[in-house]
Every structure is written in C-alpha cells, then in structure tokens.
Design a protein around this motif. Structure first.
Motif, PDB file in Angstrom:
ATOM      1  N   MET A   1       0.850  -1.206   0.000  1.00  0.00           N
ATOM      2  CA  MET A   1       0.000   0.000   0.000  1.00  0.00           C
ATOM      3  C   MET A   1       0.880   1.248   0.000  1.00  0.00           C
ATOM      4  SD  MET A   1      -3.384  -0.486   0.366  1.00  0.00           S
ATOM      5  CE  MET A   1      -4.397   0.141   1.708  1.00  0.00           C
ATOM      6  N   GLN A   2       0.571   2.107  -0.929  1.00  0.00           N
ATOM      7  CA  GLN A   2       1.369   3.312  -1.033  1.00  0.00           C
ATOM      8  C   GLN A   2       0.444   4.520  -0.914  1.00  0.00           C
ATOM      9  OE1 GLN A   2       3.213   3.868  -4.801  1.00  0.00           O
ATOM     10  NE2 GLN A   2       4.332   5.660  -4.110  1.00  0.00           N
ATOM     11  N   ILE A   3       0.855   5.504  -0.132  1.00  0.00           N
ATOM     12  CA  ILE A   3       0.036   6.714  -0.003  1.00  0.00           C
ATOM     13  C   ILE A   3       0.213   7.534  -1.266  1.00  0.00           C
ATOM     14  CG2 ILE A   3      -0.416   8.768   1.352  1.00  0.00           C
ATOM     15  CD1 ILE A   3       1.090   7.358   3.655  1.00  0.00           C
ATOM     16  N   LYS A   4      -0.878   7.695  -2.005  1.00  0.00           N
ATOM     17  CA  LYS A   4      -0.760   8.445  -3.248  1.00  0.00           C
ATOM     18  C   LYS A   4      -1.071   9.909  -3.038  1.00  0.00           C
ATOM     19  CE  LYS A   4      -1.430   4.736  -6.505  1.00  0.00           C
ATOM     20  NZ  LYS A   4      -2.504   3.871  -6.970  1.00  0.00           N
ATOM     21  N   ASN A   5      -1.906  10.203  -2.023  1.00  0.00           N
ATOM     22  CA  ASN A   5      -2.285  11.583  -1.781  1.00  0.00           C
ATOM     23  C   ASN A   5      -2.090  11.917  -0.306  1.00  0.00           C
ATOM     24  OD1 ASN A   5      -3.502  14.054  -1.539  1.00  0.00           O
ATOM     25  ND2 ASN A   5      -5.205  13.556  -2.897  1.00  0.00           N
ATOM     26  N   PRO A   6      -0.891  12.373   0.057  1.00  0.00           N
ATOM     27  CA  PRO A   6      -0.608  12.630   1.480  1.00  0.00           C
ATOM     28  C   PRO A   6      -1.552  13.652   2.103  1.00  0.00           C
ATOM     29  CG  PRO A   6       1.389  12.770   0.155  1.00  0.00           C
ATOM     30  CD  PRO A   6       0.256  12.653  -0.803  1.00  0.00           C
ATOM     31  N   LYS A   7      -2.010  14.626   1.311  1.00  0.00           N
ATOM     32  CA  LYS A   7      -2.936  15.625   1.860  1.00  0.00           C
ATOM     33  C   LYS A   7      -4.193  14.949   2.381  1.00  0.00           C
ATOM     34  CE  LYS A   7      -1.792  19.864  -0.478  1.00  0.00           C
ATOM     35  NZ  LYS A   7      -1.935  20.592  -1.728  1.00  0.00           N
ATOM     36  N   ASP A   8      -4.764  14.053   1.567  1.00  0.00           N
ATOM     37  CA  ASP A   8      -5.966  13.334   1.984  1.00  0.00           C
ATOM     38  C   ASP A   8      -5.655  12.411   3.148  1.00  0.00           C
ATOM     39  OD1 ASP A   8      -7.520  14.558   0.199  1.00  0.00           O
ATOM     40  OD2 ASP A   8      -8.092  12.792  -0.956  1.00  0.00           O
ATOM     41  N   PHE A   9      -4.483  11.794   3.118  1.00  0.00           N
ATOM     42  CA  PHE A   9      -4.089  10.883   4.179  1.00  0.00           C
ATOM     43  C   PHE A   9      -4.150  11.590   5.530  1.00  0.00           C
ATOM     44  CE2 PHE A   9      -0.834   9.096   6.948  1.00  0.00           C
ATOM     45  CZ  PHE A   9      -1.097   7.741   6.879  1.00  0.00           C
ATOM     46  N   TRP A  10      -3.491  12.753   5.616  1.00  0.00           N
ATOM     47  CA  TRP A  10      -3.433  13.462   6.905  1.00  0.00           C
ATOM     48  C   TRP A  10      -4.772  14.098   7.248  1.00  0.00           C
ATOM     49  CZ3 TRP A  10       0.050  11.908   9.992  1.00  0.00           C
ATOM     50  CH2 TRP A  10       1.291  11.472   9.507  1.00  0.00           C
ATOM     51  N   ALA A  11      -5.454  14.652   6.229  1.00  0.00           N
ATOM     52  CA  ALA A  11      -6.757  15.261   6.509  1.00  0.00           C
ATOM     53  C   ALA A  11      -7.721  14.205   7.031  1.00  0.00           C
ATOM     54  CB  ALA A  11      -7.312  15.925   5.245  1.00  0.00           C
ATOM     55  N   GLY A  12      -7.730  13.033   6.369  1.00  0.00           N
ATOM     56  CA  GLY A  12      -8.614  11.960   6.801  1.00  0.00           C
ATOM     57  C   GLY A  12      -8.304  11.516   8.217  1.00  0.00           C
ATOM     58  N   LEU A  13      -7.022  11.383   8.488  1.00  0.00           N
ATOM     59  CA  LEU A  13      -6.609  10.978   9.836  1.00  0.00           C
ATOM     60  C   LEU A  13      -7.067  12.009  10.867  1.00  0.00           C
ATOM     61  CD1 LEU A  13      -4.994   8.622  10.992  1.00  0.00           C
ATOM     62  CD2 LEU A  13      -2.990  10.109  11.016  1.00  0.00           C
ATOM     63  N   MET A  14      -6.879  13.281  10.519  1.00  0.00           N
ATOM     64  CA  MET A  14      -7.266  14.350  11.445  1.00  0.00           C
ATOM     65  C   MET A  14      -8.767  14.295  11.738  1.00  0.00           C
ATOM     66  SD  MET A  14      -6.801  18.459  10.893  1.00  0.00           S
ATOM     67  CE  MET A  14      -8.168  18.740   9.785  1.00  0.00           C
ATOM     68  N   PHE A  15      -9.571  14.184  10.681  1.00  0.00           N
ATOM     69  CA  PHE A  15     -11.021  14.146  10.887  1.00  0.00           C
ATOM     70  C   PHE A  15     -11.419  12.907  11.688  1.00  0.00           C
ATOM     71  CE2 PHE A  15     -11.247  16.797   6.876  1.00  0.00           C
ATOM     72  CZ  PHE A  15     -11.522  17.953   7.566  1.00  0.00           C
ATOM     73  N   PHE A  16     -10.783  11.781  11.373  1.00  0.00           N
ATOM     74  CA  PHE A  16     -11.130  10.549  12.085  1.00  0.00           C
ATOM     75  C   PHE A  16     -10.836  10.699  13.574  1.00  0.00           C
ATOM     76  CE2 PHE A  16     -10.132   6.422  13.883  1.00  0.00           C
ATOM     77  CZ  PHE A  16     -11.285   5.724  13.574  1.00  0.00           C
ATOM     78  N   VAL A  17      -9.638  11.239  13.875  1.00  0.00           N
ATOM     79  CA  VAL A  17      -9.256  11.384  15.287  1.00  0.00           C
ATOM     80  C   VAL A  17     -10.222  12.329  15.997  1.00  0.00           C
ATOM     81  CG1 VAL A  17      -7.477  12.283  16.827  1.00  0.00           C
ATOM     82  CG2 VAL A  17      -6.857  10.790  14.923  1.00  0.00           C
ATOM     83  N   PHE A  18     -10.541  13.456  15.371  1.00  0.00           N
ATOM     84  CA  PHE A  18     -11.481  14.395  15.981  1.00  0.00           C
ATOM     85  C   PHE A  18     -12.833  13.723  16.218  1.00  0.00           C
ATOM     86  CE2 PHE A  18      -8.942  18.224  14.692  1.00  0.00           C
ATOM     87  CZ  PHE A  18      -8.934  18.816  15.933  1.00  0.00           C
ATOM     88  N   GLY A  19     -13.356  13.068  15.176  1.00  0.00           N
ATOM     89  CA  GLY A  19     -14.676  12.439  15.291  1.00  0.00           C
ATOM     90  C   GLY A  19     -14.688  11.382  16.377  1.00  0.00           C
ATOM     91  N   ALA A  20     -13.671  10.508  16.360  1.00  0.00           N
ATOM     92  CA  ALA A  20     -13.608   9.431  17.348  1.00  0.00           C
ATOM     93  C   ALA A  20     -13.473  10.014  18.751  1.00  0.00           C
ATOM     94  CB  ALA A  20     -12.423   8.520  17.034  1.00  0.00           C
TER      95      ALA A  20
END
Lengths: 222, 531
Positions: A1-20
């Motif tokens: 698995m390779q991160i193709k879009n780091p912006k989405d990777f970090w944004a998604g992680l940020m939203f997930f952490v906030f939501g959780a």
C-alpha cells in the motif's frame, strides 16, 4: 500500500481522530477498559432517547459521521488519481514535532501544578522553549511558531506586567518571525502601537487592562 | 386596478420602513468621550463612516480580509449600541468590496478575494494608462449596485421574514441543513472534506454547558470553557492568525502603478460600454448573494463569466475590457449586500462574514431570526438605510482619496502584521479578561494553518460552529414535538417546507457528487484559481 495523496491521508486521519475523540468523550470509555483502569476512565454523558435527547446524543451522531468521513478520506488517499506536486503536504513540521510541542505544554502544566506555581509561568516557559527549539532545529517553522508564541506572550504577560510590556513583546516576537528584522523600525513600531493601545483601548474603550507591571508602585501613565 | 393598489401599498411600506431606518441612522445622540460629554452627536453616521473607511482600508491592503477585521473589532463593539455596532460591521464588509478593486487594478493583487477577477482586466487597463477610468467605473458600478441591492433588501426582507415567522423547529433544522449543504457545495476543493469541516465546526460549537441538561461537555475540566469556545476566538485564529502565518511564508512582491492614474472620468465610449454590464452584474450579484453559501466572491466570478460569454467585446476580455471591471465590481457589491437577507430574515448566515454578524448580534443580546424585524424595527431598518448612506460615502470619499489609499499600499507587510497581532490579542483578551482565550486563538491559528495546508477550507467550519448549538436545539425540539418520530422532517404533507429544504439539499449533494458535474465544478474552480 502506497500513499498516493498525502494531503488526503493526513486530513482523513485528522477528521477521524477528531470524530472518534468526540464520540469517546461523549459516551465514555467501554466497560472492559474501565475494569482495567479500576474506575471510569472517561465517564461520558447521557445518551437519552430520540424523544428526549441527552447531552451525548447529537455529538455522538455527528462525531460518528465525522469519523466515517475521515476514514473514507483516509482510505481514498491510497487510490487517489491526484499525484505529484499537487498532493504533497507543504507543512514545515511533522507529526512528531507536533507531539513534542504538545508534550512540552502538558509537562510544563503538570510541573507547575507540582511546584505550586501559576500555570501562566508554565505557558510562558513552554512558549519560550518551543520558540528556541523551532529557531534552532526547524528554522522553516520560525514564522508559525513565533506568531503563535507572540499571542501567548501577550496573554500571559498582560496581567503581571501590564499592557505596555505585553504589546512590546508581541511586536518584537512576531517581527522576529518575519523575513527581515530591523531593530530601529520594530522599536518605533512598538512605541507607536503602545501609545495607540493605551489611548484607544484603555482610555477610549475603558478596557480593564493594567498598564504598568504590578510591582511598579505608582504608574507614570494614568 | 387592484394590483396597482397593492403595488402602491407595497412601495409605500418599503419607503415608510426605509424612513424609520434613515431616522435611526441620522439620530443625534449624547455621549461621553475621554471624559467629555457631548450632546447632539450623529453617532450612527460616524460609526458608518468609520466602518466604510476601515473596510476600504482592509480592502486595499492585501493580506487582511474582512473576516479577520470584523472578528478583531467585535470586542470593540461590546460597548456600542446594537445599531451602531451592526452598522459599523456591515460597513466594513461592503467597504472592503470598494477597496479591493483599487488594489486589483493598480497592483494586480486582489486586496479582497472577491476582486480576483477584477485583476484580469483592471490591471490591463492600468497598464494601458487607463487606471483612472477603471477605478471610476469600479466605484460607480459598485455605487449603482449598492443602491439597487439596498432596495432589494428592503423589498424582499419583510415578506421573507413573514414566512420565516411561521417556521417551527423542524423547518429551522432543515433550513440549517440546506444552508450548510449549500456552503459546502460552493466551497473550493473536495466536497467530502468540506462536509467534514462543517461537522467539525458543529461539534466544536457544542463545547461548553449543554443548555438542556446543564452538563458541561468537552471541557476537560477547564472552567473557562463553561460558556463554550468564543466565536471571536475561533474566527480570529482560523482566519486572522492563519492568514498572517500563510502570508509570511510567501515572499513579498508588489509592483504599484501609482504614477499613471490619470484622469478619473470615463470617456463617452466607456459610458456606452459599461452601463449594461453594470446592470447585469448587479442583477446577477443580487441573486447570487441571497443564496446560502453565496456572497461577494461567488457573485464576482459569476458576473465575469456571464459577461465574457455574452459581450460583443468578448475578444477584448483579459486585455483591458471595461466590461470586465464593471460587471464583477458591481456584482460583488450587490452580493455583499443581499447576503444580509438570509441573515436578517432567517438568522442563517450565508458566509463567514455573516456568521460573524450573527456573533455580533448574539453578543448584543439579540437572537437572530425573523423576529428581529418586528421586535427591533429601528435596528433592522437602520442597518439597511445605513447601507445606502455608506455606499454614498464610499463613492464620494473614495475617488478623491484614491491617492491616500495608494500611499497606504506602499506600507510594507512587516509593519502591518505585528500591529494586527496586537489588536487581535487585545480583542481576544478583552472578551472575558482571561489569558485562556488567547491560548485558544493560537490553537485555532495552528488548526487553521494546518487545514489550509491540507486543502480543507476554514469557512465551512465557521458556519458549522455558529449553527451547531442552534441545530441541536431545533433538532431536540422537533423530535420532542414529534414524539421521537424522525420522519417529521421529511413528511411532504405535514411539513412541506421542511421536506422541500431537505429535498433541495439532497439534490444539491447528488448533483455535485455525480462524476460529470463534479468535473465541471472542478474545472470552474480551477479556472478561478488560474485567474
């Protein structure tokens, strides 16, 4: 698995952490963790029912939704068709730097509590340490850290040292974060701003700010 | 003849109401300043003047937006009367639309995001030595648009408010959903990220004491969070601080066309060419301004695109066509003003500036919504009348003062941003006299900076933040009234209004999510960014 879009990777992680985080704080920690902890680690709030919603109802729904959306963005980053320069995150710090910065504040707060001194000193101290660390080890974060630090300096210097010194601190610290720092110019600017702040905010708008440090017995500016 | 009679009554009422407003705007008050007590001061008009001048100033200066400025001034308005406060803050928003064009034309830098398209033709006109007419056309077009849109606000706000007065909690909840969805649809970049930002905003808005149960939520034992996170704090952090840091990371580069402003008056040929685009721009701008998520920015882009399509001089666009200045400039001013309609009638903000206005109203103890017009007609109509007066002041003052604004452009950013930081810190600290608010501002500054870097727009977060508690409140009430039946929101027979709001939201989301349409949306935004 390779991160193709780091912006989405970090944004998604940020939203997930906030939501959780919102969900966990709202419903509290599950039983098995409470059992290990011996007490309720996070007590949580009442969910209630659809008719009579408790304080946890709406946050849980929204937090859950945010976590799901975050997860989608996160996983999308592995299959994104956007690549190359557009997807590169141009942040001058990484997540470890961020954790260290947060750690400094947490440790300082606890230390202040143990030593029985005001939390204000802990905040000022950690802002100072962080600024020095940033200038030495991460020069590209100089603007970011010093601008944020100047706000903290104002906040925690105002009550003990008064508006004059707090404003001067903001000007000098933030100016140092810019491209060029000219002593004379910054000094004149801080003088002008101090006069303006005292006249407009304290005299004109009658904000209850101290002007002089509290150890000065008779303040020359009245 | 009945329709004539009705028309007559309608028009008469509009003017009657505007009359109330003008009386309020020109009211003489007594006040104390620096210990001197003064009587017969036209205080509201002075605040309007201060507002439009400040607005022009920040419009001229690139790197400071109206959102940060209004946030900065919110604490100052604590001590003002509600009318004076709102008149001043409104002046900043539409004043910024005037000022933004000056920088766009002379420096090829948008002083305001809504003048991005003005750069295209305005700067080319300046390079051809026609900066004067370009500036004049921008000002005159804005003035015309300001007059027309003030009338539109005066005409359409009362009937809309009347409808809104009949709204129950279910309708309000659905309306807020629609507002947020449109804001998301009109945001730049990824749709799903914009939705996430809205939800994050809603959640952050819930921090503090829950009004129904009295439980302290998400406060981590911090007593300063009992009243929730201050709205000003979030706005200043996400917009003000993050903006400054972003600007500092870029190298400063400005080239000012000051020497050749030349004669201001447009030629006969110019007059012939710019009146029609001005009218079209005004109409389109007024319509787009009312839309939730709309406002000045969308209006100017829309008007430019439309003009480019239908003008017979379309080959000149991008090379200094006067239509390319007149249309977007009148549209952004019209849009800035009509975006007050949803705010004043429904209490729903359509963009980040309007969210701040709601914050200002709440600080003054006014619950935004349709009842404002009936309960405080002086406030409502005073604000609308002030827009017309403010526009007049702008056009009268700005053209002669253009030299002064140009001089201000040469003030380097390294002087500006420390000053802004001092004002912001003073403002945030004064909200509750606690250092904690400044700490939060820094924290939100960091969040805003990271969000921009991750291509998540901060504007939807602000809208969500202001609507969070309201949405929860209305959801709870609606569910209580329906005894827990969630279909109350989508019942086409019992609640047709709520149903249609949600239907429109759903359709909007589906349309945007469709691959074909998403592509055109992306292309449209890409074209904007190139511009």
């Amino acid at each position: 698995m390779q991160i193709k879009n780091p912006k989405d990777f970090w944004a998604g992680l940020m939203f997930f952490v906030f939501g959780a985080a919102f969900v966990v704080i709202a419903v509290g920690t599950p039983d098995f963790i409470n059992r290990i902890w011996g007490d309720k680690l996070i007590p949580g709030y009442q969910i209630g029912s659809a008719v009579r919603m408790g304080p946890a109802y709406f946050p849980v729904v929204l937090g859950g939704l945010l976590a799901v959306l975050g997860a989608i963005i996160f996983f999308r980053s592995f299959v994104s068709h956007i690549s190359g320069d557009a997807a590169v995150v141009k942040l001058p710090f990484n997540i470890i730097d961020l954790a260290i910065a947060a750690g400094i504040f947490v440790v300082a707060t606890f230390a202040a509590k143990m030593l029985g001194i005001s939390n204000d000193y802990a905040m000022l101290g950690s802002a100072l340490i962080l600024s020095v660390l940033a200038i030495v080890f991460r020069p590209e974060t100089k603007a970011l850290v010093l601008i944020l630090a100047s706000g903290l300096a104002f906040a925690y210097l105002l009550k003990p040292l008064g508006l004059v010194i707090a404003s001067i601190a903001v000007v000098f610290i933030s100016a140092y974060g810019g491209h060029e720092f000219k002593w004379k110019e910054v000094a004149i600017l801080s003088l002008v701003l101090v006069i303006f702040s005292v006249l407009v905010f304290v005299k004109g708008l009658t904000l209850p700010f101290p002007i002089c440090p509290d150890f000065v017995e008779s303040c020359p500016i009245r | 003849m009945e329709w004539f009679n009705e028309m007559y009554v309608f028009v008469a009422k509009v003017f009657q109401n505007l009359g109330i407003g003008f009386v309020e705007v020109f009211k003489l008050q007594s006040m104390t300043l620096w210990g001197y007590s003064l009587s017969h001061v036209p205080f509201n008009i002075i605040m309007c003047l201060i507002g439009v001048l400040l607005g022009t100033l920040i419009g001229v200066l690139p790197g400071i937006g109206p959102v940060a400025t209004i946030a900065m001034l919110l604490p100052v308005t604590f001590s003002l009367s509600p009318v004076a406060a709102l008149i001043m803050l409104a002046g900043i928003y539409y004043g910024a639309q005037y000022g933004g064009s000056t920088t766009a034309i002379l420096v090829n830098l948008p002083g305001e995001s809504s003048s991005v398209v003005t750069c295209l033709d305005g700067y080319q006109m300046a390079r051809q030595g026609r900066a004067g007419p370009a500036l004049a056309v921008a000002a005159l077009g804005s003035f015309f648009a300001g007059c027309v849109s003030t009338l539109i606000v005066a005409m359409f706000a009362p009937p809309l408010a009347e409808v809104a007065l009949k709204f129950g909690p279910a309708e309000y909840f659905s309306l807020m959903v629609l507002g947020l969805v449109s804001a998301v649809v009109l945001a730049h970049g990824s749709l799903i990220k914009a939705i996430s930002m809205v939800i994050l905003g809603l959640l952050l808005g819930l921090v503090g004491t829950d009004v129904n149960s009295g439980v302290l939520r998400f406060a981590f034992g911090v007593s300063e969070l009992a009243d929730g996170i201050g709205f000003v704090t979030v706005a200043m952090g996400m917009f003000g601080i993050a903006e400054i840091i972003g600007n500092l990371e870029q190298k400063e580069h400005r080239e000012v066309f000051t020497s050749k402003v030349g004669s201001l008056w447009p030629s006969k040929e110019d007059w012939k060419r710019f009146w029609a685009p001005t009218i079209r721009g005004t109409m389109l701008g007024s319509a787009l301004g009312i839309l939730p998520g709309g406002g000045a920015l969308l209006a100017s882009f829309g008007a430019y695109t439309l003009e480019k399509k239908i003008s017979k001089y379309s080959h000149e666009f991008g090379k200094g066509a006067i239509e390319g200045v007149a249309a977007p400039e009148s549209a952004n001013n019209a849009g800035a003003q009509t975006s007050f309609i949803p705010l004043l009638t429904l209490g729903i903000p359509s963009n980040a500036v309007m969210a701040l206005m709601i914050g200002a109203m709440m600080i003054q103890g006014i619950a935004p919504g349709p009842q404002v017009m009936t309960e405080r007609p002086q406030l409502f109509w005073g604000m609308i009348a002030s827009m017309w007066v403010g526009n007049l002041m702008l056009v009268v003052l700005n053209l002669p003062l253009i030299g002064m604004w140009i001089k201000l452009l040469t003030v380097p950013y390294r002087i500006l941003y420390p000053s802004i930081l001092v004002f912001m810190s003073v403002g945030v600290f004064s909200i509750s006299n606690q250092p904690f608010d400044c700490f939060l501002m820094a924290l939100f500054g960091l969040l805003g900076y990271v969000c921009v870097k991750l291509e998540c727009e901060p504007a939807p977060l602000i809208l969500g933040f202001i609507l969070g508690p309201l949405m929860e409140e209305n959801l709870r009430r609606a569910m209580l009234l329906s005894r827990g039946d969630p279909t109350v929101f989508v019942d086409p027979v019992a609640k047709p209004i709520s149903f249609s709001f949600l239907l429109v939201s759903a359709v909007l989301l589906v349309i945007i999510a469709l691959p074909a349409l998403r592509k055109t949306r992306d292309e449209a935004f890409a074209a904007e960014e190139q511009a």
